[in-house]
Scaffold this active site. Structure first.
Site, PDB file in Angstrom:
ATOM      1  N   TRP A  67      -2.773  15.466  -2.377  1.00  0.00           N
ATOM      2  CA  TRP A  67      -2.144  14.212  -1.931  1.00  0.00           C
ATOM      3  C   TRP A  67      -1.109  14.428  -0.830  1.00  0.00           C
ATOM      4  CZ3 TRP A  67      -2.097   8.944  -3.031  1.00  0.00           C
ATOM      5  CH2 TRP A  67      -0.952   8.251  -2.590  1.00  0.00           C
ATOM      6  N   MET A  68      -1.116  13.533   0.169  1.00  0.00           N
ATOM      7  CA  MET A  68      -0.067  13.508   1.195  1.00  0.00           C
ATOM      8  C   MET A  68       0.349  12.058   1.436  1.00  0.00           C
ATOM      9  SD  MET A  68      -0.251  14.903   5.123  1.00  0.00           S
ATOM     10  CE  MET A  68      -1.116  13.590   5.958  1.00  0.00           C
ATOM     11  N   ASP A  88       4.217  10.154   3.286  1.00  0.00           N
ATOM     12  CA  ASP A  88       5.046  10.086   4.510  1.00  0.00           C
ATOM     13  C   ASP A  88       5.203  11.388   5.305  1.00  0.00           C
ATOM     14  OD1 ASP A  88       5.607   7.973   2.840  1.00  0.00           O
ATOM     15  OD2 ASP A  88       7.766   8.250   2.846  1.00  0.00           O
ATOM     16  N   GLN A 119       5.319  14.441   2.618  1.00  0.00           N
ATOM     17  CA  GLN A 119       5.307  14.236   1.175  1.00  0.00           C
ATOM     18  C   GLN A 119       3.987  14.772   0.633  1.00  0.00           C
ATOM     19  OE1 GLN A 119       7.853  12.187  -1.048  1.00  0.00           O
ATOM     20  NE2 GLN A 119       8.587  13.707   0.389  1.00  0.00           N
ATOM     21  N   TRP A 176      -0.304  10.911  -6.298  1.00  0.00           N
ATOM     22  CA  TRP A 176       1.131  10.998  -6.008  1.00  0.00           C
ATOM     23  C   TRP A 176       1.829  11.630  -7.211  1.00  0.00           C
ATOM     24  CZ3 TRP A 176       5.730   9.289  -8.044  1.00  0.00           C
ATOM     25  CH2 TRP A 176       6.847   9.360  -7.193  1.00  0.00           C
ATOM     26  N   ASP A 216      15.526   8.410   1.903  1.00  0.00           N
ATOM     27  CA  ASP A 216      14.891   8.578   3.213  1.00  0.00           C
ATOM     28  C   ASP A 216      15.877   8.815   4.362  1.00  0.00           C
ATOM     29  OD1 ASP A 216      12.734   8.039   1.601  1.00  0.00           O
ATOM     30  OD2 ASP A 216      12.399   6.003   2.340  1.00  0.00           O
ATOM     31  N   GLU A 273      12.067   1.104   3.528  1.00  0.00           N
ATOM     32  CA  GLU A 273      11.944   2.556   3.407  1.00  0.00           C
ATOM     33  C   GLU A 273      11.929   3.201   4.800  1.00  0.00           C
ATOM     34  OE1 GLU A 273       9.691   3.055  -0.798  1.00  0.00           O
ATOM     35  OE2 GLU A 273       8.312   2.680   0.839  1.00  0.00           O
TER      36      GLU A 273
HETATM   37  C1  FRU Z   1       7.693   5.710   1.380  1.00  0.00           C
HETATM   38  C2  FRU Z   1       8.302   6.367   0.147  1.00  0.00           C
HETATM   39  C3  FRU Z   1       9.724   6.781   0.421  1.00  0.00           C
HETATM   40  C4  FRU Z   1       9.941   7.895  -0.561  1.00  0.00           C
HETATM   41  C5  FRU Z   1       8.591   8.564  -0.617  1.00  0.00           C
HETATM   42  C6  FRU Z   1       8.200   9.102  -1.963  1.00  0.00           C
HETATM   43  O1  FRU Z   1       6.309   5.757   1.443  1.00  0.00           O
HETATM   44  O2  FRU Z   1       8.207   5.476  -0.943  1.00  0.00           O
HETATM   45  O3  FRU Z   1      10.669   5.730   0.319  1.00  0.00           O
HETATM   46  O4  FRU Z   1      10.956   8.770  -0.165  1.00  0.00           O
HETATM   47  O5  FRU Z   1       7.642   7.579  -0.206  1.00  0.00           O
HETATM   48  O6  FRU Z   1       7.008   9.820  -1.898  1.00  0.00           O
END
Ligand code: FRU
Length: 489
Positions: free
Chosen positions: A21-22, A24, A40, A48, A140, A195
């Site tokens: 999974w990837m 942000d 991420q 996730w 973030d 975000e």
């Molecule tokens: C945005 C988000 C961010 C958070 C991250 C978690 O897509 O929800 O706010 O840091 O993804 O994976």
């Protein structure tokens, strides 16, 4: 029935992890001649979870090399999104990362890590989290530089209180201790979280004395009646005086009109100060339902932002990266007569298509993309209604999620000449309209083989078109070559 691999062929000129999974992009930075993208990442699965920072780097923004996981989750700490800044070589060449520690007790606070080996290994700060408000949706962090009047600079951090729809601004001179400066928001529609903020200075039309600040935001609908269109990105053009962001037009404007362009942020220290952003090409509405094969999640093409004055107003322009424009510049465009018969081409499915035409002469233009999956992508460009509509439909699209089959609309300017640049790379379709005045980015499920492209207009007139198929390094041996074929008819 298609297996996941064949409905989601792996992109060739976009960043995707080999597996898992990837979401942000995180910590985008240009350092020692290479572009680094952290992201991420779940090192252990295609869903996730176990959020960590994956890492990849590239010399040209086209070919990415995946590197070991940079910041790993811990039993009581998930490593959420954040940013990296490079100090100058005179300072010590160190990279500093700020990320959100999402603790098991629900708290979210900002933590710091540094790297002395160009981002391969990281040392977490013993004082983490270094910025903690005791709240649960504070995340973030994006760090930028702000030039003081005296010629020096200070660091500015933006971070959201996601549930309050606010961006908080902090400043620091040492990248360790932070002073709260101001808070922007809430504005715009409720029922969303804010975000991944970013703040980018851009000159209008390249005039150095006319700088505007562009605030980028990603918004994700929440709650029981959440908007089925899901996540999207917006922007505001305003001023930033080193303390607060202000704007005369407090209406969030859509950054990309497609369904799959989220969490986009800019690279630190890009050559010539270019504002280059990368975004996650998915949507929280269905990101977990997209087939994993065995990767799940891809980044957009990097795009360069600028401001142009159009009709007395500053307009945000988004352009594709140089490798894309260079491919197209090397082609000889061909003229293609359309109507009464549609023109049909075969693309490899990892292709660029550039079209120029006069909509006053042709009337609405229709483009259809179809592969071996039972799904169709159709674009209808109509300057009379001033809308470009992009529709994903078919059983293969329905099978992903009930909201995947859909139509998105892009407002068009009433230009005499029209231009579309399509970038198709497996399941990633990005469309740049009229030199980047608007964009629409969407995941598509066309299958694994070649893709037929049909172009049709209402009235007979000619269209100028060029296409290029990009090939993978594996197919061509050690060097990367491209298969160029001007659209001859
Ligand atoms: C945005 C988000 C961010 C958070 C991250 C978690 O897509 O929800 O706010 O840091 O993804 O994976």
């Amino acid at each position: 029935m298609q297996d996941a691999n064949s409905s989601m062929p792996r992109p060739l000129f976009h960043l995707t992890p080999q597996r898992n999974w990837m979401n942000d992009p995180n910590g985008l930075v240009f350092h020692r001649g290479r572009w680094h993208a952290f992201f991420q990442y779940n090192p252990e699965g295609a869903d996730w979870g176990n959020m960590s920072w994956g890492h990849a780097s590239s010399a040209d923004l086209q070919h990415w090399e995946e590197l070991p996981v940079a910041l790993r989750y811990q039993p009581d700490e998930q490593v959420y999104s954040g940013s990296v800044v490079a100090s100058s070589p005179e300072e010590n060449g160190q990279l500093t990362a700020y990320y959100t520690s999402a603790f098991a007790d629900g708290r979210q606070a900002q933590s710091r890590a540094t790297s002395d080996d160009g981002g391969l290994t990281w040392q977490r700060d013993a004082a983490n989290p270094v910025l903690d408000r005791g709240t649960t949706a504070f995340r973030d962090p994006k760090i930028i530089r702000f030039q003081n009047r005296d010629g020096g600079f200070r660091w500015i951090m933006l971070a959201v209180e996601a549930d309050d729809r606010q961006v908080l601004f902090f400043s620091s001179t040492d990248l360790r201790s932070w002073e709260h400066l101001s808070t922007f928001g809430p504005i715009g529609a409720a029922g969303v979280v804010w975000e991944c903020p970013d703040l980018i200075p851009l000159t209008v039309g390249g005039r150095p004395d006319d700088v505007r600040w562009v605030l980028l935001l990603s918004t994700n609908p929440i709650g029981e009646d959440a908007d089925p269109q899901g996540s999207s990105m917006s922007f505001l053009i305003g001023e930033f005086d080193g303390t607060a962001f202000t704007t005369e037009s407090p209406e969030l404007q859509r950054l990309d009109h497609g369904r799959d362009f989220y969490a986009g942020v800019s690279f630190d220290s890009a050559p010539d100060g270019a504002a280059t952003i990368l975004a996650w090409m998915s949507n929280w509405r269905y990101a977990g339902d997209v087939p994993s094969s065995p990767w799940r999640g891809a980044m957009s093409l990097p795009r360069r932002l600028s401001l142009l004055e159009v009709d007395g107003e500053a307009r945000l322009i988004q352009e594709p990266p140089t490798f894309v424009t260079e491919h197209l510049a090397s082609l000889t465009p061909a003229t293609l007569p359309t109507a009464p018969h549609p023109s049909v081409f075969t693309l490899s499915g990892h292709s660029l298509v550039d079209l120029h035409w006069d909509p006053a002469a042709t009337g609405p233009l229709r483009i259809r993309l179809q592969g071996d999956a039972d799904a169709i992508v159709e674009l209808v460009h109509d300057t009379e209604s001033q809308i470009l509509r992009l529709t994903r439909s078919g059983t293969a699209a329905d099978a992903i999620h009930p909201d995947f089959s859909s139509t998105s609309a892009v407002p068009l300017a009433a230009n005499r000449k029209a231009q579309l640049l399509l970038s198709l790379d497996g399941p990633l379709l990005e469309v740049f309209i009229d030199g980047g005045q608007a964009t629409t980015s969407n995941l598509v499920v066309l299958g694994s083989g070649t893709v037929s492209l049909t172009v049709e207009t209402e009235r007979h007139s000619s269209i100028t078109m060029a296409t290029v198929d990009l090939r993978s390094p594996a197919e061509t041996g050690t060097t990367v070559t491209e298969d160029l074929h001007p659209a001859l008819v």
